[in-house]
Design a protein around this motif. Structure first.
Motif, short mmCIF file in Angstrom:
data_model
loop_
_atom_site.label_atom_id
_atom_site.label_comp_id
_atom_site.label_asym_id
_atom_site.label_seq_id
_atom_site.Cartn_x
_atom_site.Cartn_y
_atom_site.Cartn_z
N MET A 110 0.99 -1.27 0.04
CA MET A 110 -0.02 -0.04 0.01
C MET A 110 0.80 1.28 -0.18
O MET A 110 1.74 1.36 0.67
N THR A 111 0.75 2.21 -0.94
CA THR A 111 1.32 3.28 -0.90
C THR A 111 0.97 4.42 -0.02
O THR A 111 -0.32 4.20 0.68
N PHE A 112 1.87 5.41 0.32
CA PHE A 112 1.60 6.34 1.06
C PHE A 112 0.18 7.12 1.01
O PHE A 112 -0.62 7.25 1.72
N LYS A 113 0.02 7.51 -0.35
CA LYS A 113 -1.32 7.97 -0.92
C LYS A 113 -2.62 7.03 -0.50
O LYS A 113 -3.75 7.58 -0.15
N GLU A 114 -2.50 5.83 -0.87
CA GLU A 114 -3.41 4.84 -0.83
C GLU A 114 -3.65 4.93 1.06
O GLU A 114 -5.29 4.96 1.40
N ARG A 115 -2.85 4.66 1.70
CA ARG A 115 -2.99 4.77 3.18
C ARG A 115 -3.66 5.73 3.67
O ARG A 115 -4.57 5.98 4.21
N TYR A 116 -3.19 7.13 3.17
CA TYR A 116 -3.82 8.46 3.44
C TYR A 116 -5.34 8.50 3.29
O TYR A 116 -5.91 8.92 3.93
N ASP A 117 -5.47 8.22 1.92
CA ASP A 117 -7.31 8.07 1.43
C ASP A 117 -7.86 7.31 2.38
O ASP A 117 -8.88 7.82 2.72
N LYS A 118 -7.31 6.07 2.58
CA LYS A 118 -8.01 5.03 3.17
C LYS A 118 -8.69 5.65 4.73
O LYS A 118 -9.75 5.67 5.22
N LEU A 119 -7.43 6.23 5.32
CA LEU A 119 -7.69 6.54 6.71
C LEU A 119 -8.43 7.82 6.59
O LEU A 119 -9.33 7.94 7.69
N LYS A 120 -8.38 8.67 5.94
CA LYS A 120 -9.26 9.85 5.76
C LYS A 120 -10.57 9.53 5.53
O LYS A 120 -11.60 10.15 6.17
N ALA A 121 -10.87 8.49 4.66
CA ALA A 121 -12.31 8.04 4.19
C ALA A 121 -12.91 7.47 5.75
O ALA A 121 -14.05 7.66 5.74
#
Length: 96
Positions: A1-12
């Motif tokens: 999982m990339t940083f951007k994917e992790r960021y988007d998942k946590l934010k959602a």
């Protein structure tokens, strides 16, 4: 999982993107208070270090053009210690 994917998942999921803690419903920030304060203090430390480095770099250079052996010889001629000779040179009482 990339940083951007992790960021988007946590934010959602309405979680802190720093530590993953659940955020209150009314909270609009992406990070919790703990992570925000940690980030602020980290930036303060970096800024302070940068200021200290700039202050150190702007100091007058100490080089007199003399080698250690020359200073030792000058001190021996005056019957004083090396440290005392360095202080005299720094004051500007003696020229190279």
């Amino acid at each position: 999982m990339t940083f951007k994917e992790r960021y988007d998942k946590l934010k959602a999921e309405h979680r802190c993107v720093g530590c993953g803690a659940k955020l209150p419903a009314e909270y609009t920030m992406a990070r919790c208070e703990h992570c925000l304060e940690y980030s602020r203090s980290s930036h303060r430390r970096k800024d302070e270090l940068k200021k200290r480095k700039q202050a150190y770099a702007s100091q007058k250079p100490r080089s007199t053009g003399l080698t250690i052996s020359q200073v030792v010889k000058m001190a021996a001629e005056r019957h004083i210690s090396y440290g005392e000779m360095v202080l005299i040179i720094e004051k500007g009482d003696v020229k190279a």
